[in-house]
Write a protein that holds these residues in place. Structure first.
Motif, PDB file in Angstrom:
ATOM      1  N   ASN A 124      -2.568 -20.405  -6.508  1.00 15.09           N
ATOM      2  CA  ASN A 124      -3.969 -20.440  -6.922  1.00 15.09           C
ATOM      3  C   ASN A 124      -4.400 -19.143  -7.566  1.00 15.09           C
ATOM      4  N   ARG A 125      -3.810 -18.029  -7.112  1.00 17.61           N
ATOM      5  CA  ARG A 125      -4.087 -16.748  -7.769  1.00 17.61           C
ATOM      6  C   ARG A 125      -3.553 -16.771  -9.198  1.00 17.61           C
ATOM      7  N   MET A 126      -2.489 -17.545  -9.400  1.00 10.59           N
ATOM      8  CA  MET A 126      -1.837 -17.586 -10.704  1.00 10.59           C
ATOM      9  C   MET A 126      -2.364 -18.717 -11.586  1.00 10.59           C
ATOM     10  N   ALA A 127      -3.313 -19.495 -11.090  1.00 11.65           N
ATOM     11  CA  ALA A 127      -3.807 -20.621 -11.879  1.00 11.65           C
ATOM     12  C   ALA A 127      -4.695 -20.117 -13.013  1.00 11.65           C
ATOM     13  N   PRO A 128      -4.433 -20.552 -14.244  1.00 12.02           N
ATOM     14  CA  PRO A 128      -5.262 -20.097 -15.358  1.00 12.02           C
ATOM     15  C   PRO A 128      -6.688 -20.631 -15.221  1.00 12.02           C
ATOM     16  N   PRO A 129      -7.704 -19.769 -15.247  1.00 10.60           N
ATOM     17  CA  PRO A 129      -9.091 -20.244 -15.142  1.00 10.60           C
ATOM     18  C   PRO A 129      -9.428 -21.269 -16.216  1.00 10.60           C
TER      19      PRO A 129
END
Lengths: 284, 289
Positions: A124-129
């Protein structure tokens, strides 16, 4: 070292003759590279638009604080800062309060699926906004939270909760487990132990996690802009206001930019030694 | 630390799970939903199967954006990692001067991303920016709104300016963990400066450098705000990176189906890389990094 100086004094003296420390030179060049664009923004914010557009000056000849006055007296401007502060603080409080127990669980226990869960949090930290912008817009519209501070605060939890869990877990691993056990023997309940003994022990970790939640929520624009229109509009989105019929109001734009740098610059001193740890998700 | 098995720890993790599920899983399911359906408006949806995925895979638009994205990430890594290490090696070891450097270096990291864009947009302008004006005075044709090469140089330099300090800070943290005894041993062996770097400093920095490289790769892979503010994806499509293209498609043109299919493939790439990241990191953790 002493040997070398004694046996061959000539080259040493020759080398030290210019008295230039190469390390200092490298750092000075790098820091100038970093500060020059920021200086230019500050420089512009203290000029009048006439001076910015009319003549090219390296420092303000006609020093003015009018741009800052404009921002600090116009509600449409300063409410942007207030809105941003509201959702950033909300986000920090929510992120920390859910991350603290979770980080404790990850640092102390093995439980079913713990590794998978930890990894999933990281994704989730790596999910592109950009992937989440549209679904968030629809989700929060459908539950009637569109254009509220809490919507932005919850959306930012997407990347701040995993960040907080990882940072706190890193700090908690450094606290010996014997402390927990002693506290239980002394008759503390879990809640009492956690609040009265454990949290003071990792207070620097909590401070660093809070700082990073605050920062990442503060610098993010894509989600906060998508989820707001008027009531909770962040300062970053308000900055587009400077583009008017008469062109861009450069002075005010620069002043608004300078004011967004201030909060980071103020607290950076306190976390300077932990900043690498925070950016590395508690892994240094 | 040896951990005890305790399944009740799930209750401590539950709040995180609920919150992240709300802000990640529900939106993600919406995306999946759109990616397999077609709509003619009025909220009427039809099953479309994998049509959108096929369409996107055969569409040059996504491949071009991906190509530009990989080029961007490659270039900034090739510059930021060596430069970051170089800066870290030249940082003062301790004292007031070290704190001073740390604080100033961290400054760009904490500036809101659109302000980073604004700073460089202004800085590079030929009429009012220091960089643009100086380059023009030197007789160099530089206009990032019209010239593809200038636009690329601007966004790359901007990213180097913005994030090199992160690599430097992590490398510095790694360097500080090397005991003095190592350097003394190297001095006794009369090791050259290069050998000290190659055999002492680099292996000791490997763990943090791995984190730095992968963080920079991830974050550059989803970069949106900064290049969008500076170039808006132009000139033409020259700097339209993956996120910029996706937002254009989803929020600009409202092509929900293709945008959703695009999102899912984008996310899968990130997921794959995250998994590699996690595996490498846990292995390093085990080795006692």
């Amino acid at each position: 070292m002493t040997d070398a100086t004694v046996s061959s004094p000539a080259p040493t003296r020759a080398r030290s003759f210019p008295k230039v420390n190469s390390r200092a030179v490298v750092m000075a060049i790098y820091l100038i590279f970093l500060l020059l664009p920021i200086y230019w923004l500050v420089n512009m914010s203290l000029k009048t638009n006439n001076e910015i557009l009319g003549s090219f000056t390296l420092w303000p000849r006609d020093l003015t604080f009018a741009n800052y006055v404009t921002i600090l007296t116009d509600p449409a401007w300063y409410m942007g800062y207030v809105n941003t502060l509201i959702y950033v603080v909300m986000n920090t409080v929510i992120s920390l309060s859910v991350a603290l127990p979770a980080a404790y669980a990850f640092s102390r226990y093995h439980f079913m699926g713990d590794k998978h869960l930890f990894f999933w949090l990281l994704t989730n930290r790596m999910a592109p906004p950009a992937v989440f912008a549209l679904p968030f817009f629809q989700l929060y519209s459908s539950v009637g939270l569109f254009d509220t501070h809490i919507a932005v605060a919850l959306a930012h939890c997407l990347f701040n909760v995993p960040l907080a869990v990882w940072i706190l877990e890193g700090f908690m691993r450094g606290v010996p487990k014997e402390i927990d056990e002693t506290a239980y023997i002394d008759g503390y309940s879990f809640g009492g132990f956690f609040v009265k003994i454990f949290m003071p022990l990792i207070s620097s970790g909590i401070g660093v996690a809070a700082f990073f939640c605050f920062m990442f929520s503060w610098v993010e624009l894509l989600l906060s802009r998508t989820l707001t229109t008027v009531n909770a509009k962040p300062i970053a989105a308000t900055m587009t206001r400077t583009v008017g019929a008469a062109g861009v109001d450069w002075g005010v734009l620069a002043a608004a930019g300078v004011l967004t740098i201030v909060p980071g610059a103020l607290v950076i001193y306190f976390v300077r030694n932990y900043i690498a740890k925070g950016f590395a998700l508690g892994r240094v | 630390m040896n951990k005890t098995v305790n399944h009740k720890a799930w209750f401590l993790v539950l709040p995180v799970l609920v919150l992240v599920a709300f802000s990640a899983v529900i939106p993600l399911m919406t995306v999946v939903n759109y990616s397999v359906q077609d709509t003619f408006g009025n909220n009427q949806f039809f099953w479309a199967g994998l049509e959108w995925f096929e369409e996107m895979l055969h569409d040059d638009r996504m491949w071009n954006a991906l190509q530009r994205q990989l080029m961007f990430s490659g270039i900034i890594l090739a510059i930021e990692v060596p430069l970051g290490i170089f800066v870290a090696l030249n940082m003062p070891k301790s004292g007031l001067w070290a704190s001073f450097c740390l604080v100033l270096m961290s400054l760009p990291l904490l500036i809101p991303w659109n302000v980073v864009g604004t700073i460089w947009q202004v800085f590079g302008r030929v009429d009012i920016g220091l960089l643009g004006h100086t380059l023009e005075a030197l007789g160099i044709d530089y206009n990032y709104t019209q010239n593809t090469v200038a636009a690329w140089i601007t966004i790359v330099v901007m990213d180097v300016w913005h994030w090199t300090s992160l690599v430097a800070l992590l490398a510095y943290a790694g360097l500080k963990s090397i005991p003095d005894a190592y350097y003394q041993a190297a001095k006794i062996d009369q090791a050259s400066r290069w050998k000290v770097f190659r055999y002492i400093e680099l292996p000791k920095m490997a763990g943090v450098l791995m984190i730095a490289i992968l963080l920079r790769f991830m974050d550059s892979f989803m970069i949106y705000t900064e290049p969008f503010v500076v170039t808006g994806g132009g000139p033409g499509n020259a700097t339209t990176l993956l996120s910029i293209d996706l937002v254009k498609m989803a929020l600009g043109q409202f092509d929900l189906g293709p945008a959703a299919a695009f999102s899912i493939m984008y996310f899968l790439v990130i997921l794959l890389i995250s998994w590699v990241f996690y595996t490498i990191m846990t292995n390093l953790d085990k080795k006692g990094m």
